[in-house]
Every structure is written in C-alpha cells, then in structure tokens.
Motif scaffolding. Structure first.
Motif, PDB file in Angstrom:
ATOM      1  N   LYS A  36       0.847  -1.214   0.000  1.00  0.00           N
ATOM      2  CA  LYS A  36       0.000   0.000   0.000  1.00  0.00           C
ATOM      3  C   LYS A  36       0.872   1.251   0.000  1.00  0.00           C
ATOM      4  N   LYS A  39       2.293   1.655  -3.421  1.00  0.00           N
ATOM      5  CA  LYS A  39       1.242   2.122  -4.336  1.00  0.00           C
ATOM      6  C   LYS A  39       1.023   3.629  -4.163  1.00  0.00           C
ATOM      7  N   LYS A  42       3.750   5.554  -5.787  1.00  0.00           N
ATOM      8  CA  LYS A  42       3.602   5.546  -7.253  1.00  0.00           C
ATOM      9  C   LYS A  42       2.500   6.496  -7.692  1.00  0.00           C
ATOM     10  N   GLU A  43       1.410   6.481  -6.927  1.00  0.00           N
ATOM     11  CA  GLU A  43       0.268   7.341  -7.311  1.00  0.00           C
ATOM     12  C   GLU A  43       0.562   8.822  -7.086  1.00  0.00           C
ATOM     13  N   LEU A  92       1.460  -6.221  -4.728  1.00  0.00           N
ATOM     14  CA  LEU A  92       1.210  -5.004  -5.517  1.00  0.00           C
ATOM     15  C   LEU A  92       0.134  -5.251  -6.569  1.00  0.00           C
ATOM     16  N   GLU A  93       0.202  -6.408  -7.214  1.00  0.00           N
ATOM     17  CA  GLU A  93      -0.772  -6.662  -8.286  1.00  0.00           C
ATOM     18  C   GLU A  93      -2.163  -6.876  -7.707  1.00  0.00           C
ATOM     19  N   VAL A  97      -1.587  -2.593  -8.975  1.00  0.00           N
ATOM     20  CA  VAL A  97      -0.364  -1.923  -9.455  1.00  0.00           C
ATOM     21  C   VAL A  97       0.362  -2.876 -10.397  1.00  0.00           C
ATOM     22  N   GLN A  98       0.652  -2.407 -11.595  1.00  0.00           N
ATOM     23  CA  GLN A  98       1.367  -3.261 -12.549  1.00  0.00           C
ATOM     24  C   GLN A  98       2.837  -3.335 -12.185  1.00  0.00           C
ATOM     25  N   THR A  99       3.393  -4.510 -12.276  1.00  0.00           N
ATOM     26  CA  THR A  99       4.794  -4.686 -11.874  1.00  0.00           C
ATOM     27  C   THR A  99       5.510  -5.623 -12.857  1.00  0.00           C
ATOM     28  N   GLY A 126       4.486   3.094 -16.413  1.00  0.00           N
ATOM     29  CA  GLY A 126       3.869   3.208 -15.089  1.00  0.00           C
ATOM     30  C   GLY A 126       3.961   1.955 -14.243  1.00  0.00           C
ATOM     31  N   ARG A 127       4.800   1.016 -14.661  1.00  0.00           N
ATOM     32  CA  ARG A 127       4.952  -0.214 -13.871  1.00  0.00           C
ATOM     33  C   ARG A 127       6.016  -0.015 -12.800  1.00  0.00           C
ATOM     34  N   VAL A 128       5.847  -0.726 -11.697  1.00  0.00           N
ATOM     35  CA  VAL A 128       6.902  -0.783 -10.689  1.00  0.00           C
ATOM     36  C   VAL A 128       7.846  -1.910 -11.096  1.00  0.00           C
TER      37      VAL A 128
END
Ligand code: UDP
Length: 239
Positions: A36, A39, A42-43, A92-93, A97-99, A126-128
């Motif tokens: 979290k 995320k 990233k956001e 994350l997924e 969230v794309q990783t 935008g992927r981690v």
C-alpha cells in the motif's frame, strides 16, 4: 535538509521488514501493508524501482558462519531475494499496481532477466520494477544491488526502508544516548563505519551522487512522509 526533486526513486527494503512480527519468512499481511505504501508513492507521480533483501529467509554470511561454502550460501541468499520479490509483486498486483520482476539470476519461468532498457520502458508505462537477486554475484549484498540499480536507472535517490529510523553515531539498541544524524556525508559514513549500507554500496552512491535516505518503513505512512520531506530520516549526501 531536504532532498532534491525526486522523479524516480529506488526503494530498498530489508528482507526483515517482510517478516512483520514473525521471526522468519514472509508475513503476507505485512507485505500487503508495504505494498500500500509503495502504491501511494507511485500514485503521487513517482517512478518506482524496488529492491528487496533476503535476510528474512537466508543470508550467506550466516550459512558461512555455520560451515557452508560462502559462495554457495550467497547464491541461496540471492534466491531468497527472488522469493521476496515475487511476494511483493503478488501484493502489488492485488492492489492493481502493474509490476515486473527482473532478476540478476535468470529464471525465465518466473520473471524477466535484468535488461536496463526494458526496465526503462516498464517505468515509462507506469509499472513498478522489482529488481531481484542483487548484483547476481556472491560476496555482495542487496544494498550493493540497490546502489547499482539506482545508478544504472538514474534514480534521484535511494530510499532505504528498514527497522530503524535513521543513522546513529552509535548503535541505539546498545547505547541509549546514541544520536541520530539529520544528514551525514558519505565520507563520514565510510570513515566511521556507520551502519547504513555496506561500504561498496555507499561508495557507489557517492561516486554517482545519489542521496541515500535511511528511514523506518515499519510505521504506516512513513514512506509518503519521507518523500514529502517531513519524516524522521537521515540523508546521506556529499556535504
Ligand atoms: N546476496 C549476494 N549477492 C547479492 C545480493 C545478495 O550474494 O548481490 C546474498 C547474500 O548472501 C545476502 C543474501 O543474499 O546475505 C540476502 O541479501 P541481504 O543480506 O542483502 O538482505 P537484507 O539484509 O537486505 O534483508
């Protein structure tokens, strides 16, 4: 002292923070909490690279201390970091969230190999990107892996999320009068052997002018506070 503007960050998490309150291994609930935080970072508009240690599962030095061949034990440690990377990818997924996981030891059934230009593309989309297996060689640690990836991915800072809230002039677990630095130079860290990251990682950050931010990831919301320049932390930099 505040950090320069950060657009791309490398977050290094010690393996032990994935244990939560356990003594060993991975606590999926705690990994979900960490996810979290990632995320939210990233956001907030950041590009995020992640490196996760393996100390919650296996450390080569510990194996060697019990008579194992050091290199063999280190390879086991590197495999432990891949397990942690997969656990974080899963968490994350599950949050949408794309990783992508890229491992320095190739294992194409579970993740990609480390390919810098591909990692760049993932970040653009935008992927981690989670870098696993450290530098891919024994006698190193994931701190060195984190410094190496931070340099090659041109990250603006290396954030080391661990169980202590910064760098102290002596071990706060043993000395109640230990004082936390707000900022400290790379050279002082190296000369005084302060417990930040191993020397090769600190030197690599120094040579590439990557500030290291040491903070506690155990408190909720701390990553966001540190990124906003409001958290309790120590910044390691040139002056
Ligand atoms: N390791 C290694 N080479 C690397 C990265 C890691 O040999 O480039 C091995 C080493 O045995 C190390 C273990 O993997 O002890 C786990 O990594 P680390 O101790 O850095 O994990 P952390 O303390 O961050 O949880």
């Amino acid at each position: 002292m505040s950090l320069p503007t950060i657009k791309r960050v490398l977050l290094k998490l010690s393996g032990e923070v994935l244990m939560g309150n356990q003594q060993f291994g991975i606590d999926p609930e705690f990994v979900a909490e960490l996810a979290k935080e990632v995320k939210a970072a990233k956001e907030s508009g950041l590009e995020v690279c992640l490196v996760i240690g393996g100390g919650n599962i296996f450390r080569g030095m510990a194996g060697a201390a019990k008579g194992m061949d050091r290199a063999q034990a280190d390879y086991m440690g590197m495999l432990a970091t891949v397990m942690n990377a997969l656990a974080m990818q899963n968490a994350l997924e599950q949050l949408g969230v794309q990783t992508r996981v890229q491992s320095a030891i190739e294992m194409d059934k579970v993740c990609e190999p480390v390919i810098r230009r591909r990692a760049e593309r993932h970040l653009e989309k935008g992927r981690v990107v989670i870098f696993a297996a450290g530098v891919g060689a024994p006698y190193f640690t994931t701190d060195s892996g984190a410094a190496l990836r931070a340099a090659e991915m041109k990250c603006d800072a290396l954030l080391k999320g661990t169980s202590v809230d910064g760098v102290y002039d002596s071990d706060p677990k043993h000395n109640p009068d230990a004082v936390r630095f707000e900022t400290v130079t790379y050279d002082r860290v190296l000369a005084d052997n302060l417990q930040v990251m191993d020397a090769s990682a600190v030197a690599l950050c120094r040579d590439n002018k990557i500030p290291i931010v040491v903070f506690s990831i155990r408190e909720k919301g701390n990553l966001a506070r540190v990124l906003a320049g409001e958290g309790v932390q120590t910044i390691v930099q040139s002056s």
